[in-house]
Write an enzyme that holds these catalytic residues in place. Structure first.
Site, PDB file in Angstrom:
ATOM      1  N   HIS A   1       0.836  -1.207   0.000  1.00  0.00           N
ATOM      2  CA  HIS A   1       0.000   0.000   0.000  1.00  0.00           C
ATOM      3  C   HIS A   1       0.869   1.255   0.000  1.00  0.00           C
ATOM      4  O   HIS A   1       0.621   2.195  -0.772  1.00  0.00           O
ATOM      5  CB  HIS A   1      -0.913  -0.019   1.224  1.00  0.00           C
ATOM      6  CG  HIS A   1      -1.788   1.188   1.367  1.00  0.00           C
ATOM      7  ND1 HIS A   1      -3.051   1.261   0.823  1.00  0.00           N
ATOM      8  CD2 HIS A   1      -1.585   2.374   1.993  1.00  0.00           C
ATOM      9  CE1 HIS A   1      -3.584   2.442   1.095  1.00  0.00           C
ATOM     10  NE2 HIS A   1      -2.710   3.136   1.818  1.00  0.00           N
ATOM     11  N   GLU A   2       1.891   1.289   0.843  1.00  0.00           N
ATOM     12  CA  GLU A   2       2.772   2.462   0.911  1.00  0.00           C
ATOM     13  C   GLU A   2       3.594   2.620  -0.368  1.00  0.00           C
ATOM     14  O   GLU A   2       3.799   3.741  -0.851  1.00  0.00           O
ATOM     15  CB  GLU A   2       3.698   2.358   2.126  1.00  0.00           C
ATOM     16  CG  GLU A   2       2.982   2.324   3.466  1.00  0.00           C
ATOM     17  CD  GLU A   2       2.088   3.536   3.684  1.00  0.00           C
ATOM     18  OE1 GLU A   2       2.419   4.621   3.176  1.00  0.00           O
ATOM     19  OE2 GLU A   2       1.052   3.394   4.373  1.00  0.00           O
TER      20      GLU A   2
ATOM     21  N   HIS B   1       1.538   4.244  -2.970  1.00  0.00           N
ATOM     22  CA  HIS B   1       1.491   5.701  -2.824  1.00  0.00           C
ATOM     23  C   HIS B   1       2.697   6.343  -3.520  1.00  0.00           C
ATOM     24  O   HIS B   1       2.570   7.373  -4.188  1.00  0.00           O
ATOM     25  CB  HIS B   1       1.481   6.090  -1.348  1.00  0.00           C
ATOM     26  CG  HIS B   1       0.134   6.048  -0.708  1.00  0.00           C
ATOM     27  ND1 HIS B   1      -0.990   6.641  -1.262  1.00  0.00           N
ATOM     28  CD2 HIS B   1      -0.291   5.494   0.470  1.00  0.00           C
ATOM     29  CE1 HIS B   1      -2.024   6.455  -0.480  1.00  0.00           C
ATOM     30  NE2 HIS B   1      -1.633   5.755   0.575  1.00  0.00           N
TER      31      HIS B   1
ATOM     32  N   GLU C   1      -6.410   6.788  -1.226  1.00  0.00           N
ATOM     33  CA  GLU C   1      -6.313   5.571  -0.420  1.00  0.00           C
ATOM     34  C   GLU C   1      -6.938   4.386  -1.161  1.00  0.00           C
ATOM     35  O   GLU C   1      -6.388   3.281  -1.154  1.00  0.00           O
ATOM     36  CB  GLU C   1      -7.007   5.772   0.926  1.00  0.00           C
ATOM     37  CG  GLU C   1      -6.290   6.744   1.858  1.00  0.00           C
ATOM     38  CD  GLU C   1      -4.883   6.302   2.200  1.00  0.00           C
ATOM     39  OE1 GLU C   1      -4.673   5.109   2.484  1.00  0.00           O
ATOM     40  OE2 GLU C   1      -3.989   7.162   2.159  1.00  0.00           O
TER      41      GLU C   1
END
Length: 301
Positions: A141-142, A145, A216
């Site tokens: 997930h990071e 980003h 997100e």
């Protein structure tokens, strides 16, 4: 998940984020025009772009030091370093994110920097609680980003928010100063301009939070694609939600405060994100064989 389904979902997420970004830019330029006409609009745009260029030059190492992070070397967490390297390669990043350890008992992870200078911080609480599979979802997930340039986009959005509030406050001060002239009929003020000046801070806050929520969702989708295991991130989110709410003891305690409405939150509700990830799971094939990985051991400094 087929390539067509992925591209369609990606397009919808990008379209929402783009619409919100354009709305924030239009609001800031509109305030500049309201205060100083066409010249004010040009100055508002130019000032924002110049400051944005300067703000993105802060190194990830400096940000991590400010957050109390310490470099986490591969010798201290070999499995974690290997995991980050594989995820970064799948994401097509030109540089593998540097890992930082934050001696904090909260369960959290965050990314900073750019594609050329990426970094990911992981707290002691998260490392102590989450297994390697759960960490794979969070790290993916990071990394998503970073891959999507969300860090730079959020920096730009925050700047737009600050400038909009500044223009609104400055306009309200001018309006207050000119009230005597307005009541004597010697000055005219557009009611549309007054409404814009008064409502701008609230509007930009709602836009910033909506923009953050849309990014997100996109990062969740990218993470599912990198790991091939949406349930890994879904399980990790549920674990984070459980501990951040106080665990089983919270069931016997009275509620503290009022729940923040989703529209005012920078992140979507956990249950909504988990639901979306669970629905994606049948369309993916996990890309990690955890049985072949050695048991995780952390050597903290």
């Amino acid at each position: 998940m087929s390539e067509a389904q992925y591209k369609n979902q990606k397009f919808q997420n990008t379209l929402r984020a783009g619409a919100l970004f354009i709305s924030m830019l239009a609001l800031m330029l509109g305030l500049g025009y309201t205060l100083f006409g066409f010249t004010g609009m040009l100055w508002a745009g130019a000032f924002g772009l110049i400051t944005l260029g300067m703000s993105t030059r802060v190194s990830s190492q400096m940000i991590m030091r400010f957050q109390g992070g310490r470099p986490l070397h591969p010798q201290q967490a070999p499995q974690l370093s290997r995991l980050v390297q594989q995820l970064a390669q799948r994401a097509g990043l030109p540089a593998t994110p540097k890992l930082y350890y934050v001696p904090n008992n909260s369960l959290n992870a965050f990314a900073t920097g750019s594609k050329k200078d990426p970094a990911i911080a992981i707290t002691h609480g998260l490392l102590s609680t989450m297994d390697l599979r759960g960490l794979s979802g969070i790290l993916a997930h990071e990394i998503s980003h970073i891959r999507n340039n969300d860090l730079q986009l959020k920096s730009m959005v925050n700047l737009f928010s600050r400038y909009t509030r500044f223009f609104s406050l400055f306009g309200q001060i001018l309006l207050f100063i000119n009230l005597p002239l307005f009541f004597m009929g010697e000055a005219t003020v557009s009611w549309m301009a007054i409404a814009l000046l008064l409502l701008a801070p609230t509007l930009v806050t709602l836009m910033v939070q909506a923009f953050s929520r849309s990014r997100e969702y996109d990062a969740d989708l990218e993470a599912a694609r990198l790991t091939g295991d949406p349930n890994a991130l879904a399980d990790a989110l549920e674990t984070l939600d459980y501990y951040n709410k106080g665990g089983w003891l919270a069931r016997f305690q009275s509620p503290r405060g009022i729940k923040v409405p989703t529209i005012l939150s920078s992140h979507p509700e956990i249950k909504d994100r988990v639901k979306r990830l669970r629905e994606l799971a049948p369309r993916f094939v996990p890309r990690f064989d955890w049985a072949s990985w050695q048991p995780t051991r952390w050597r903290m400094i």
